[in-house]
Scaffold this motif. Structure first.
Motif, mmCIF file in Angstrom:
data_model
loop_
_atom_site.group_PDB
_atom_site.id
_atom_site.type_symbol
_atom_site.label_atom_id
_atom_site.label_comp_id
_atom_site.label_asym_id
_atom_site.label_seq_id
_atom_site.Cartn_x
_atom_site.Cartn_y
_atom_site.Cartn_z
ATOM 1 N N LEU A 100 -4.890 21.799 -11.855
ATOM 2 C CA LEU A 100 -5.405 22.740 -12.848
ATOM 3 C C LEU A 100 -4.714 22.611 -14.201
ATOM 4 O O LEU A 100 -5.215 23.124 -15.204
ATOM 5 N N LYS A 101 -3.600 21.906 -14.253
ATOM 6 C CA LYS A 101 -2.900 21.668 -15.526
ATOM 7 C C LYS A 101 -3.517 20.511 -16.322
ATOM 8 O O LYS A 101 -3.208 20.348 -17.503
ATOM 9 N N ILE A 102 -4.361 19.722 -15.691
ATOM 10 C CA ILE A 102 -4.965 18.568 -16.376
ATOM 11 C C ILE A 102 -5.973 19.088 -17.394
ATOM 12 O O ILE A 102 -6.915 19.797 -17.029
ATOM 13 N N PRO A 103 -5.773 18.741 -18.662
ATOM 14 C CA PRO A 103 -6.689 19.245 -19.694
ATOM 15 C C PRO A 103 -8.044 18.524 -19.635
ATOM 16 O O PRO A 103 -8.113 17.316 -19.801
ATOM 17 N N THR A 104 -9.085 19.289 -19.351
ATOM 18 C CA THR A 104 -10.425 18.723 -19.289
ATOM 19 C C THR A 104 -11.458 19.831 -19.433
ATOM 20 O O THR A 104 -11.224 20.965 -19.019
ATOM 21 N N SER A 134 -17.553 9.518 -8.049
ATOM 22 C CA SER A 134 -16.302 9.399 -7.295
ATOM 23 C C SER A 134 -15.993 10.673 -6.514
ATOM 24 O O SER A 134 -16.180 11.784 -7.009
ATOM 25 N N ILE A 135 -15.519 10.464 -5.298
ATOM 26 C CA ILE A 135 -15.119 11.543 -4.404
ATOM 27 C C ILE A 135 -13.731 11.210 -3.870
ATOM 28 O O ILE A 135 -13.472 10.082 -3.473
ATOM 29 N N ASN A 153 -5.545 7.762 -13.539
ATOM 30 C CA ASN A 153 -6.930 7.447 -13.892
ATOM 31 C C ASN A 153 -7.399 8.247 -15.101
ATOM 32 O O ASN A 153 -8.106 7.723 -15.966
ATOM 33 N N HIS A 154 -7.020 9.502 -15.163
ATOM 34 C CA HIS A 154 -7.431 10.356 -16.284
ATOM 35 C C HIS A 154 -6.832 9.854 -17.596
ATOM 36 O O HIS A 154 -7.511 9.823 -18.625
ATOM 37 N N GLU A 155 -5.574 9.438 -17.555
ATOM 38 C CA GLU A 155 -4.926 8.909 -18.761
ATOM 39 C C GLU A 155 -5.555 7.598 -19.210
ATOM 40 O O GLU A 155 -5.710 7.360 -20.401
ATOM 41 N N SER A 156 -5.937 6.745 -18.270
ATOM 42 C CA SER A 156 -6.473 5.432 -18.652
ATOM 43 C C SER A 156 -7.975 5.444 -18.928
ATOM 44 O O SER A 156 -8.448 4.697 -19.779
ATOM 45 N N THR A 157 -8.735 6.285 -18.216
ATOM 46 C CA THR A 157 -10.195 6.261 -18.385
ATOM 47 C C THR A 157 -10.776 7.573 -18.904
ATOM 48 O O THR A 157 -11.929 7.607 -19.323
ATOM 49 N N GLY A 158 -10.003 8.641 -18.829
ATOM 50 C CA GLY A 158 -10.509 9.955 -19.220
ATOM 51 C C GLY A 158 -11.370 10.606 -18.152
ATOM 52 O O GLY A 158 -11.921 11.682 -18.347
ATOM 53 N N LYS A 159 -11.471 9.952 -16.984
ATOM 54 C CA LYS A 159 -12.335 10.469 -15.920
ATOM 55 C C LYS A 159 -11.531 11.117 -14.794
ATOM 56 O O LYS A 159 -10.396 10.748 -14.541
ATOM 57 N N LEU A 160 -12.194 12.048 -14.126
ATOM 58 C CA LEU A 160 -11.658 12.709 -12.944
ATOM 59 C C LEU A 160 -12.667 12.526 -11.816
ATOM 60 O O LEU A 160 -13.848 12.296 -12.075
ATOM 61 N N PRO A 161 -12.216 12.645 -10.559
ATOM 62 C CA PRO A 161 -13.193 12.601 -9.475
ATOM 63 C C PRO A 161 -14.151 13.781 -9.633
ATOM 64 O O PRO A 161 -13.747 14.859 -10.062
ATOM 65 N N GLU A 162 -15.411 13.576 -9.311
ATOM 66 C CA GLU A 162 -16.390 14.655 -9.479
ATOM 67 C C GLU A 162 -16.315 15.678 -8.355
ATOM 68 O O GLU A 162 -16.598 16.856 -8.550
ATOM 69 N N VAL A 163 -15.931 15.211 -7.161
ATOM 70 C CA VAL A 163 -15.815 16.086 -5.994
ATOM 71 C C VAL A 163 -14.508 15.748 -5.279
ATOM 72 O O VAL A 163 -14.170 14.583 -5.107
ATOM 73 N N ILE A 164 -13.792 16.798 -4.877
ATOM 74 C CA ILE A 164 -12.546 16.635 -4.128
ATOM 75 C C ILE A 164 -12.648 17.455 -2.845
ATOM 76 O O ILE A 164 -13.053 18.628 -2.882
ATOM 77 N N PHE A 165 -12.310 16.834 -1.722
ATOM 78 C CA PHE A 165 -12.161 17.543 -0.454
ATOM 79 C C PHE A 165 -10.660 17.663 -0.217
ATOM 80 O O PHE A 165 -9.956 16.657 -0.180
ATOM 81 N N LEU A 166 -10.171 18.894 -0.059
ATOM 82 C CA LEU A 166 -8.737 19.150 -0.056
ATOM 83 C C LEU A 166 -8.296 19.945 1.160
ATOM 84 O O LEU A 166 -8.734 21.080 1.367
ATOM 85 N N ASP A 167 -7.411 19.346 1.952
ATOM 86 C CA ASP A 167 -6.769 20.058 3.054
ATOM 87 C C ASP A 167 -5.637 20.894 2.464
ATOM 88 O O ASP A 167 -5.060 20.537 1.438
ATOM 89 N N LEU A 168 -5.311 21.997 3.107
ATOM 90 C CA LEU A 168 -4.218 22.839 2.611
ATOM 91 C C LEU A 168 -2.868 22.455 3.198
ATOM 92 O O LEU A 168 -1.866 22.434 2.498
ATOM 93 N N ASN A 169 -2.842 22.154 4.488
ATOM 94 C CA ASN A 169 -1.575 21.906 5.171
ATOM 95 C C ASN A 169 -1.319 20.410 5.312
ATOM 96 O O ASN A 169 -1.893 19.755 6.172
ATOM 97 N N ALA A 206 -2.272 11.808 -4.351
ATOM 98 C CA ALA A 206 -3.578 12.076 -4.965
ATOM 99 C C ALA A 206 -3.430 12.487 -6.423
ATOM 100 O O ALA A 206 -4.126 11.954 -7.298
ATOM 101 N N ILE A 207 -2.531 13.417 -6.718
ATOM 102 C CA ILE A 207 -2.400 13.897 -8.100
ATOM 103 C C ILE A 207 -1.865 12.794 -9.005
ATOM 104 O O ILE A 207 -2.261 12.682 -10.165
ATOM 105 N N GLU A 208 -0.981 11.945 -8.470
ATOM 106 C CA GLU A 208 -0.488 10.815 -9.265
ATOM 107 C C GLU A 208 -1.636 9.872 -9.635
ATOM 108 O O GLU A 208 -1.739 9.430 -10.775
ATOM 109 N N GLU A 209 -2.502 9.574 -8.683
ATOM 110 C CA GLU A 209 -3.651 8.693 -8.936
ATOM 111 C C GLU A 209 -4.641 9.342 -9.906
ATOM 112 O O GLU A 209 -5.162 8.691 -10.807
ATOM 113 N N ILE A 210 -4.889 10.625 -9.722
ATOM 114 C CA ILE A 210 -5.817 11.342 -10.604
ATOM 115 C C ILE A 210 -5.293 11.343 -12.038
ATOM 116 O O ILE A 210 -6.040 11.060 -12.980
ATOM 117 N N LYS A 211 -4.014 11.642 -12.214
ATOM 118 C CA LYS A 211 -3.429 11.658 -13.570
ATOM 119 C C LYS A 211 -3.459 10.269 -14.200
ATOM 120 O O LYS A 211 -3.780 10.126 -15.382
#
Length: 134
Positions: free
Chosen positions: A79-83, A6-7, A49-65, A42-47
């Motif tokens: 970075l607060k997500i425990p993994t 997942s990306i 998914n992490h709560e339901s499957t324990g998985k995180l995306p393997e690669v993230i492309f992140l814009d700053l602005n 994005a962070i809502e979806e990641i959290k």
């Protein structure tokens, strides 16, 4: 071709997202490439998914602005997500602000994840190089 499960692309510019998706389709084998227009969705979806499957995306492309939640705010929450998984976060920015590079160096030091800093535009060879598991 590399295999990645997942990306996530987090960027509010539809042209950048389209270009990234196109280059990724040529550089990696990934069944799940998702895009988000801001860090909050994005962070809502990641959290979720992490709560339901324990998985995180393997690669993230992140814009700053971005509106609503920018890339730095996203990173603070991510970075607060425990993994113990090591995720590759590719910052992709058009910023020429030296402060952003300094901030990136600080983020690198406070996490076990791999955080790269890349300036737009990206080309296919660069996307292939930075799209790998951490």
């Amino acid at each position: 071709m590399k295999k990645i499960d997942s990306i996530y692309i987090i960027d509010d510019d539809p042209i950048t997202v389209f270009g990234m998706q196109k280059m990724l389709s040529l550089a990696v084998d990934c069944p799940q490439v998702e895009s988000f227009v801001n860090g909050k969705t994005a962070i809502e979806e990641i959290k979720k998914n992490h709560e339901s499957t324990g998985k995180l995306p393997e690669v993230i492309f992140l814009d700053l602005n971005m509106p609503i939640m920018d890339g730095w705010q996203f990173l603070d929450e991510f970075l607060k997500i425990p993994t113990s998984e090591k995720i590759r976060v590719n910052i992709i920015t058009s910023s020429i602000d030296l402060h952003d590079k300094e901030k990136w160096e600080l983020y690198q030091k406070k996490t076990h994840h791999v955080i790269d800093y890349n300036e737009k535009p990206l080309y296919k060879a660069e996307v292939a190089r930075i799209t790998k598991k951490a």
